[in-house]
Design an enzyme around this catalytic site. Structure first.
Site, PDB file in Angstrom:
ATOM      1  N   THR A  15      -5.001  20.272  58.088  1.00 47.26           N
ATOM      2  CA  THR A  15      -4.915  20.360  59.553  1.00 47.26           C
ATOM      3  C   THR A  15      -3.714  19.518  59.986  1.00 47.26           C
ATOM      4  OG1 THR A  15      -7.268  20.700  59.854  1.00 47.26           O
ATOM      5  CG2 THR A  15      -6.128  19.589  61.668  1.00 47.26           C
ATOM      6  N   ARG A  20     -17.030  30.089  63.408  1.00 48.95           N
ATOM      7  CA  ARG A  20     -17.241  28.637  63.419  1.00 48.95           C
ATOM      8  C   ARG A  20     -16.003  27.942  64.026  1.00 48.95           C
ATOM      9  NH1 ARG A  20     -14.269  24.139  61.214  1.00 48.95           N
ATOM     10  NH2 ARG A  20     -15.685  22.374  61.178  1.00 48.95           N
ATOM     11  N   VAL A  21     -16.238  27.022  64.924  1.00 48.91           N
ATOM     12  CA  VAL A  21     -15.151  26.251  65.526  1.00 48.91           C
ATOM     13  C   VAL A  21     -15.484  24.778  65.351  1.00 48.91           C
ATOM     14  CG1 VAL A  21     -13.971  25.707  67.690  1.00 48.91           C
ATOM     15  CG2 VAL A  21     -14.616  28.077  67.193  1.00 48.91           C
ATOM     16  N   ASP A  52     -13.837  20.546  65.628  1.00 48.42           N
ATOM     17  CA  ASP A  52     -13.501  19.585  66.678  1.00 48.42           C
ATOM     18  C   ASP A  52     -12.149  19.844  67.336  1.00 48.42           C
ATOM     19  OD1 ASP A  52     -12.409  18.975  64.103  1.00 48.42           O
ATOM     20  OD2 ASP A  52     -11.743  17.037  64.884  1.00 48.42           O
ATOM     21  N   THR A 110      -8.564  14.551  62.232  1.00 47.27           N
ATOM     22  CA  THR A 110      -8.685  15.568  61.191  1.00 47.27           C
ATOM     23  C   THR A 110      -9.838  15.172  60.280  1.00 47.27           C
ATOM     24  OG1 THR A 110      -7.652  16.570  59.246  1.00 47.27           O
ATOM     25  CG2 THR A 110      -6.840  14.393  59.875  1.00 47.27           C
ATOM     26  N   GLY A 111     -10.550  16.181  59.802  1.00 39.53           N
ATOM     27  CA  GLY A 111     -11.688  15.890  58.938  1.00 39.53           C
ATOM     28  C   GLY A 111     -12.801  16.876  59.215  1.00 39.53           C
ATOM     29  N   HIS A 112     -14.001  16.536  58.808  1.00 40.31           N
ATOM     30  CA  HIS A 112     -15.147  17.443  58.956  1.00 40.31           C
ATOM     31  C   HIS A 112     -15.503  17.526  60.444  1.00 40.31           C
ATOM     32  CE1 HIS A 112     -18.829  19.066  56.722  1.00 40.31           C
ATOM     33  NE2 HIS A 112     -18.713  19.635  57.894  1.00 40.31           N
ATOM     34  N   GLY A 113     -15.109  18.629  61.063  1.00 43.59           N
ATOM     35  CA  GLY A 113     -15.080  18.738  62.519  1.00 43.59           C
ATOM     36  C   GLY A 113     -16.399  18.541  63.227  1.00 43.59           C
TER      37      GLY A 113
HETATM   38  N1  ASP Z   1     -11.196  19.192  61.758  1.00 37.95           N
HETATM   39  C1  ASP Z   1     -10.968  20.531  61.263  1.00 37.95           C
HETATM   40  C2  ASP Z   1     -12.191  21.368  61.505  1.00 37.95           C
HETATM   41  O1  ASP Z   1     -13.286  20.880  61.298  1.00 37.95           O
HETATM   42  C3  ASP Z   1     -10.632  20.582  59.802  1.00 37.95           C
HETATM   43  C4  ASP Z   1      -9.702  19.504  59.275  1.00 37.95           C
HETATM   44  O2  ASP Z   1      -9.258  18.630  60.008  1.00 37.95           O
HETATM   45  O3  ASP Z   1      -9.408  19.528  58.053  1.00 37.95           O
HETATM   46  O4  ASP Z   1     -12.066  22.503  61.858  1.00 37.95           O
END
Ligand code: ASP
Length: 300
Positions: free
Chosen positions: A167, A195-196, A198, A218-221
């Site tokens: 991301t 699916r959407v 953060d 960024t990360g597990h949204g």
């Molecule tokens: N935050 C993003 C999502 O969950 C993915 C990511 O940052 O790697 O869609």
């Protein structure tokens, strides 16, 4: 590097995703976030606004197939990309975002058009129609698919641990003291259709507030959304310095069960970032200095 007088108040931080990244791509990823940072910086130095500079950095990384945004985005359960992007301008607290768009190469540009409209967030087919109204051409969804993401997707379908990262995001302070943040993503590999995460949610993936700061995550949204992580980091600047503010927000995400990273710039031009994953590609520049990193060692 010496700064000319009007550059003294500028600040830029750019990231290319938090997660676990193939070491063979580290050099290229760091070089790309440095180029995006420098592109944003030169736009600022020639008078562009924080918002324009943040969009510039994110657009460049969307165009780079190494990152999970625009071309090269992660593929969903049915093997195609659904893109999310957001921009926020701290001045007016203006926000624009798009979610689950399948046919736009640079969703950050579409998010900027949404910010300029009466809306905050447009999704799916409606966002695509809005793009056409605003003169943003449709692309063939197959143009967004890279062999690298196809391979990641195959591995995820087989239940193998897939690399999850890429991301992109940028936070900027301009010479007029304006703050902005922008981000773009293809979400999580093999995610459910529709699916959407953060990224396109105000305060979750992106937040900017005049006088305080701008942040993007960024990360597990799902966890970043529930923690309102970007908002939490910016608001924490009332009592904390920037390093503590990003850590404070990431602690809350971790408490809920999620991992990832955050970048931030405050109204005084101080920059910060932190991660709770093994890697996050990041490049920063301000009056305090410049640098780039992907693992735990400084890169340049
Ligand atoms: N935050 C993003 C999502 O969950 C993915 C990511 O940052 O790697 O869609």
């Amino acid at each position: 590097m010496a700064l000319v007088e009007h550059e003294r108040s500028l600040a830029v931080v750019v990231h290319g995703g938090a997660g676990r990244v193939d070491p063979a791509t580290w050099d290229d990823r760091v070089a790309a976030v440095v180029r995006a940072r420098d592109a944003a910086w030169s736009r600022l130095a020639s008078g562009a606004s924080a918002l324009e500079a943040a969009v510039e950095a994110v657009r460049r990384l969307e165009d780079d197939p190494l990152f999970n945004a625009g071309v090269g985005a992660a593929l969903n359960r049915e093997g195609f990309a659904e893109l999310d992007a957001a921009v926020m301008d701290g001045e007016e607290r203006a926000f624009g975002a798009v979610a689950a768009v399948r046919d736009v190469r640079n969703p950050v540009e579409l998010a900027l058009e949404v910010l300029r409209s009466e809306h905050v967030l447009l999704a799916g087919e409606g966002a695509s129609r809005f793009a056409r109204e605003r003169g943003i051409p449709a692309c063939d969804p197959r143009e967004l698919v890279t062999e690298r993401q196809r391979e990641r997707w195959r591995r995820a379908r087989r239940g193998e641990a897939a690399e999850r990262s890429g991301t992109v995001g940028a936070v900027v302070l301009d010479a007029a003291g304006r703050l902005a943040a922008a981000s773009s993503t293809g979400g999580m590999v093999d995610q459910r259709v529709g699916r959407v995460g953060d990224t396109p949610l105000p305060g979750a993936g992106v937040y900017a507030e005049a006088g305080l700061g701008a942040a993007t995550a960024t990360g597990h949204g799902e966890y970043f959304a529930r923690a309102l992580a970007s908002w939490r980091a910016v608001l924490a600047l009332r009592e904390r310095d920037p390093d503590e503010a990003v850590r404070h927000a990431l602690n809350e995400v971790e408490r809920l069960g999620g991992r990832g990273g955050l970048i931030l710039v405050d109204a005084r031009g101080r920059t910060a970032w932190a991660k709770t994953t093994p890697e996050m590609s990041v490049a920063w520049r301000s009056a305090e200095g410049e640098g780039a990193q992907i693992g735990d060692e400084a890169w340049v």
